[in-house]
Design a protein around this motif. Structure first.
Motif, PDB file in Angstrom:
ATOM      1  N   THR A  29     123.344   0.223  35.301  1.00  0.00           N
ATOM      2  CA  THR A  29     122.442   0.050  34.155  1.00  0.00           C
ATOM      3  C   THR A  29     121.049  -0.185  34.702  1.00  0.00           C
ATOM      4  O   THR A  29     120.853  -1.103  35.490  1.00  0.00           O
ATOM      5  CB  THR A  29     122.855  -1.163  33.301  1.00  0.00           C
ATOM      6  OG1 THR A  29     124.203  -0.997  32.879  1.00  0.00           O
ATOM      7  CG2 THR A  29     121.961  -1.294  32.081  1.00  0.00           C
ATOM      8  N   GLN A  70     118.713  -0.540  29.919  1.00  0.00           N
ATOM      9  CA  GLN A  70     118.507  -1.789  29.196  1.00  0.00           C
ATOM     10  C   GLN A  70     116.994  -1.995  29.169  1.00  0.00           C
ATOM     11  O   GLN A  70     116.386  -2.212  30.219  1.00  0.00           O
ATOM     12  CB  GLN A  70     119.249  -2.913  29.945  1.00  0.00           C
ATOM     13  CG  GLN A  70     119.067  -4.310  29.423  1.00  0.00           C
ATOM     14  CD  GLN A  70     120.124  -4.691  28.390  1.00  0.00           C
ATOM     15  OE1 GLN A  70     120.421  -3.940  27.464  1.00  0.00           O
ATOM     16  NE2 GLN A  70     120.680  -5.856  28.524  1.00  0.00           N
ATOM     17  N   PHE A 108     119.554   0.684  25.377  1.00  0.00           N
ATOM     18  CA  PHE A 108     119.638  -0.545  24.586  1.00  0.00           C
ATOM     19  C   PHE A 108     118.282  -1.237  24.599  1.00  0.00           C
ATOM     20  O   PHE A 108     117.777  -1.575  25.669  1.00  0.00           O
ATOM     21  CB  PHE A 108     120.704  -1.471  25.160  1.00  0.00           C
ATOM     22  CG  PHE A 108     122.046  -0.789  25.319  1.00  0.00           C
ATOM     23  CD1 PHE A 108     122.784  -0.432  24.210  1.00  0.00           C
ATOM     24  CD2 PHE A 108     122.540  -0.489  26.575  1.00  0.00           C
ATOM     25  CE1 PHE A 108     124.007   0.207  24.347  1.00  0.00           C
ATOM     26  CE2 PHE A 108     123.760   0.148  26.728  1.00  0.00           C
ATOM     27  CZ  PHE A 108     124.494   0.503  25.610  1.00  0.00           C
ATOM     28  N   VAL A 109     117.700  -1.446  23.429  1.00  0.00           N
ATOM     29  CA  VAL A 109     116.363  -2.036  23.371  1.00  0.00           C
ATOM     30  C   VAL A 109     116.439  -3.486  22.873  1.00  0.00           C
ATOM     31  O   VAL A 109     117.039  -3.759  21.834  1.00  0.00           O
ATOM     32  CB  VAL A 109     115.429  -1.207  22.461  1.00  0.00           C
ATOM     33  CG1 VAL A 109     114.022  -1.794  22.476  1.00  0.00           C
ATOM     34  CG2 VAL A 109     115.393   0.243  22.915  1.00  0.00           C
TER      35      VAL A 109
ATOM     36  N   LEU B 120     125.643  -1.761  21.561  1.00  0.00           N
ATOM     37  CA  LEU B 120     124.451  -2.607  21.579  1.00  0.00           C
ATOM     38  C   LEU B 120     124.089  -3.101  22.982  1.00  0.00           C
ATOM     39  O   LEU B 120     122.953  -3.522  23.218  1.00  0.00           O
ATOM     40  CB  LEU B 120     124.664  -3.842  20.687  1.00  0.00           C
ATOM     41  CG  LEU B 120     124.797  -3.621  19.182  1.00  0.00           C
ATOM     42  CD1 LEU B 120     125.263  -4.904  18.507  1.00  0.00           C
ATOM     43  CD2 LEU B 120     123.468  -3.166  18.594  1.00  0.00           C
ATOM     44  N   PRO B 122     124.923  -2.996  27.545  1.00  0.00           N
ATOM     45  CA  PRO B 122     125.425  -2.207  28.668  1.00  0.00           C
ATOM     46  C   PRO B 122     126.918  -2.452  28.905  1.00  0.00           C
ATOM     47  O   PRO B 122     127.483  -3.451  28.442  1.00  0.00           O
ATOM     48  CB  PRO B 122     124.610  -2.727  29.858  1.00  0.00           C
ATOM     49  CG  PRO B 122     123.384  -3.327  29.273  1.00  0.00           C
ATOM     50  CD  PRO B 122     123.815  -3.890  27.956  1.00  0.00           C
TER      51      PRO B 122
END
Lengths: 345, 345
Positions: A29, A70, A108-109, B120, B122
């Motif tokens: 990630t 991420q 993913f924010v 939503l 990782p």
């Protein structure tokens, strides 16, 4: 201010940095942080899109499988995160379209409220940190600058102790920033920082102070005409410091956690954002309305907090006129210092 | 609704689960997510404080060094994250006071906008997931329930296909929830979920439908009196499903990623939140004002969206009267189903 131009100017630096990192490390990630992202400037998600696009290209070249991202958007808790969050769905859609890849992973924010002069992320967590036009803002107005009187930033008439106090506060804040990030960024991780700065070795430099000089002129006129109490003006100072690339390098080496990989100094005209200029008119026809709007968005909260609401309209009406006169005489620019730093270890 | 009471009731389940996990795994950074955290209920940070306090106690007992926490607060992008973020500083202060430990590490709080019926976080990232009073909300109104006509949820007069459509939507949504979380939660990681549910094996049960039955009564009266078009009422249904513990177990086992560690079914009186009751008055003196306020906060957005603003005041005036009459006749309760799940592997 002029964010869009800056992002464009610094695109190649960011691309080089993230591509190198990704090709070497390939984390499961990839964690990206945008510090001082600001809701008003929705460019914030533009930077992220740009970075992800670069990595996705590198990923496809390398034949890697899909990648998770991420993304952390940071600003002070008073920032309008709701507006940013409501634009994320359309950001993700356009990202997928732009990349046009079937095996695009997940992005993913997250929103991260807090000051970057303190810890914001877990230890050894971030791979890429971006910050644009935020780090010249100090954590507070420097202490002991009572004798800056009719000035509101470092001016040609500021006593030496004022100039020193400004630099000391910047050194303290920027050291704290580096020290916090050094814990959060993985070894080999990268930070690309763009700071409003100056080319001059002198701490007073017209190129980094002139917009505040002009604002001080307006404020002093308003004192003379009784709009503002003299004492009020004497206790008002802008919590900003515009460093040179050398100062950034000096503080960075003293702090010791990062290596300076790239430095770029660029200039952007005050007129870069003008929408009101028409090609068939002489250059003097710039209205500088957009420049003043940018300055207002930055300075208004500080001014309201110190002087109250009532002077604001008059103040910016006068500031626009003053800027227009100043700009007929010469071209004025902002200096951007962009550095790319690599975490040691 | 009644969040505070629920959090208290389920405290021991959460404590047992997180203590077991922490003592076994001791991750460098412990990642906690609160899903469907809701800004209106500032209890959301209360849950987090409770969890962290439990871990800190376990940590000190075990003689471990300071611990980092990564806390994710999730809700839909339309939620008011600004309000939550502005309360974080005081949350951190009170957390430090509460724990009273000199070697308290860091607690990083992030906002995560998005639906928990999608990814939503990782892969392999979360250690503890909490969700309270959110999972009974479906991702949409079930399809094919046109013949639910004058009802607005599963009612005694709902045709069997309506009941089945509600259950099917819940099964689909809850399976999706489990499947997304199974990727995000580390093996051995824990989820504690509290869902508004029912004890009855029948899908219609007064204990889980009565608050909507009463609202339907009011809406039908307003149709008769010409406030609302009949057709409008016939197409209105609440996107909620109140499962039994058995249904949750069944879906969970079918999905297959988690093991059911603990189940708790509790009830909370509709009156649990009443502030207007005075001890020296008979029980009939409850106003049920707070109960109706809670129901309104939940139902108003749905009602406004379907019927428009204009009927709302009249609707809730009537609903309050209807609830007051209903409560003089009997005690009504909400059923909470709390499950603690452990990620397989």
């Amino acid at each position: 201010m002029q964010q869009k131009q800056v992002l464009l100017l610094t695109k190649s630096i960011k691309e080089k940095a993230i591509k190198e990192f990704y090709s070497k490390e390939r984390p499961t990630t990839l964690c990206i942080a945008d510090l001082g992202c600001s809701s008003a400037e929705l460019n914030t998600l533009g930077v992220v899109a740009e970075l992800i696009e670069t990595i996705e290209n590198a990923r496809q070249d390398l034949g890697n499988g899909s990648q998770e991202y991420q993304v952390y958007l940071n600003d002070l808790p008073g920032n309008d995160f709701n507006t940013i969050f409501r634009s994320i769905a359309s950001f993700e859609d356009s990202l997928k379209k732009q990349i046009g890849s079937n095996n695009f992973g997940h992005c993913f924010v997250n929103g991260v409220p807090g000051s970057f002069y303190g810890r914001l992320f877990p230890t050894n967590h971030l791979h890429f940190v971006h910050s644009s036009y935020s780090l010249m803002w100090l954590s507070q107005v420097p202490i002991g600058i009572e004798d800056n009187k009719e000035n509101i930033y470092i001016a040609s008439t500021s006593p030496p102790n004022v100039t020193e106090a400004y630099y000391d506060q910047f050194e303290k804040d920027f050291t704290m920033f580096l020290s916090c990030r050094s814990k959060e960024v993985v070894p080999g991780g990268i930070m690309v920082l763009t700071i409003l700065g100056r080319t001059s070795t002198e701490k007073y430099s017209k190129e980094s102070s002139y917009e505040w000089d002009l604002l001080a002129t307006v404020l002093n006129d308003m004192v003379l005409e009784g709009f503002i109490e003299e004492e009020k003006l004497h206790t008002f100072n802008i919590p900003q410091y515009t460093p040179s690339a050398e100062e950034i390098r000096f503080i960075m080496e003293k702090e010791g956690s990062f290596i300076l990989s790239q430095v770029d100094v660029s200039e952007i005209s005050w007129e870069a954002n003008e929408h009101y200029y028409k090609n068939d008119l002489p250059k003097t026809a710039f209205t500088h309305y957009d420049f003043v709007k940018c300055m207002r968005s930055v300075a208004e909260p500080l001014l309201v907090n110190h002087f109250g609401e009532s002077i604001i309209e008059e103040l910016f009406k006068r500031y626009l006129e003053t800027v227009q006169v100043a700009m007929t005489k010469e071209k004025n620019v902002f200096i951007n210092v962009t550095v790319s730093l690599t975490r040691k270890g």
